[in-house]
Write an enzyme that holds these catalytic residues in place. Structure first.
Site, mmCIF file in Angstrom:
data_model
loop_
_atom_site.group_PDB
_atom_site.id
_atom_site.type_symbol
_atom_site.label_atom_id
_atom_site.label_comp_id
_atom_site.label_asym_id
_atom_site.label_seq_id
_atom_site.Cartn_x
_atom_site.Cartn_y
_atom_site.Cartn_z
ATOM 1 N N ILE A 1 11.273 -1.327 1.921
ATOM 2 C CA ILE A 1 10.713 -1.127 2.726
ATOM 3 C C ILE A 1 9.437 -0.036 2.893
ATOM 4 O O ILE A 1 9.764 0.672 1.975
ATOM 5 C CB ILE A 1 11.290 -1.639 3.568
ATOM 6 C CG1 ILE A 1 10.940 -1.236 5.397
ATOM 7 C CG2 ILE A 1 12.695 0.073 3.642
ATOM 8 C CD1 ILE A 1 11.653 -1.006 6.191
ATOM 9 N N SER A 2 8.172 -0.408 3.101
ATOM 10 C CA SER A 2 7.073 0.258 3.245
ATOM 11 C C SER A 2 7.584 1.325 3.772
ATOM 12 O O SER A 2 7.404 1.526 4.594
ATOM 13 C CB SER A 2 6.048 -0.041 2.438
ATOM 14 O OG SER A 2 5.752 -0.828 2.284
#
Length: 214
Positions: A63-64
């Protein structure tokens, strides 16, 4: 899924951090306030959910960083009810941010494990994007043209299919490059054959998978 006052307070702090880093679109910041990021992470990372960090989410994916999500979203210049194609559903957090901003989302995920997991969380939050398990390089021609296209993984090149499926006047945001770093790139389609390109520095993404899903 529980969203406490503590979580909401941490989101407010994150939003201030994003603002300090240069995010100016209030609609993006409001979406970050509305979507609980901790829902998309393992419970072990709950306390760090609102720090500007990336986390492993399984299947070799991440997840960025919140800033990266906010920056890409801002580059899209979203308007309500636009049709947006997302390449790389991942955890579903970026997908939910897009939905919260009032656009119609079509999202493709190459990893079946993530496609199933993210679908469950997104729907629990009440969002109803069109979610697909498949090959991001091919886009989704059935529903083209798209007003905006967002690629959330590092692409070694710009897929022709995505350019073809972008509406004239539309925007494609894509991190381009192989290796540890990619260049965040914004492409505007001026005509069927004419495009403009702007670059926004180095970012780090997991690579866009090349093989067609089976």
């Amino acid at each position: 899924m529980v969203d406490t006052f503590k979580h909401k307070g941490m989101r407010k702090q994150l939003i201030e951090e994003l603002r300090e880093k240069g995010i100016r679109d209030n609609r993006v910041l409001e979406a970050f306030d509305a979507v609980p990021r901790h829902f998309f992470l393992d419970l072990a990372f709950e306390k760090q959910a609102y720090s500007n960090m990336a986390f492993q989410i399984g299947a070799g994916q991440t997840i960025s960083h919140p800033y990266t999500v906010a920056f890409q979203t801002e580059l899209l210049e979203l308007q309500p009810k636009e049709k947006v194609l997302e390449i790389g559903t991942g955890s579903g957090f970026q997908t939910s941010i897009l939905c919260e901003m009032g656009v119609k989302v079509f999202s493709i995920e190459r990893q079946r494990e993530l496609a199933l997991k993210s679908k469950n969380i997104i729907h629990q939050l009440g969002y109803t994007p069109k979610l697909y398990y498949g090959d991001g390089y091919a886009g989704k021609a059935t529903f083209a043209p798209f007003d905006k296209i967002l690629v959330t993984c590092g692409a070694p090149f710009i897929p022709d299919a995505l350019l073809d499926q972008l509406k004239v006047g539309g925007i494609l945001v894509i991190p381009i490059g192989e290796g540890a770093k990619q260049i965040m790139t914004k492409i505007v389609k001026k005509s069927a054959t004419d495009f403009t390109k702007q670059e926004f520095g180095d970012f780090s993404f997991v690579p866009m998978l090349a093989r067609t899903a089976k």
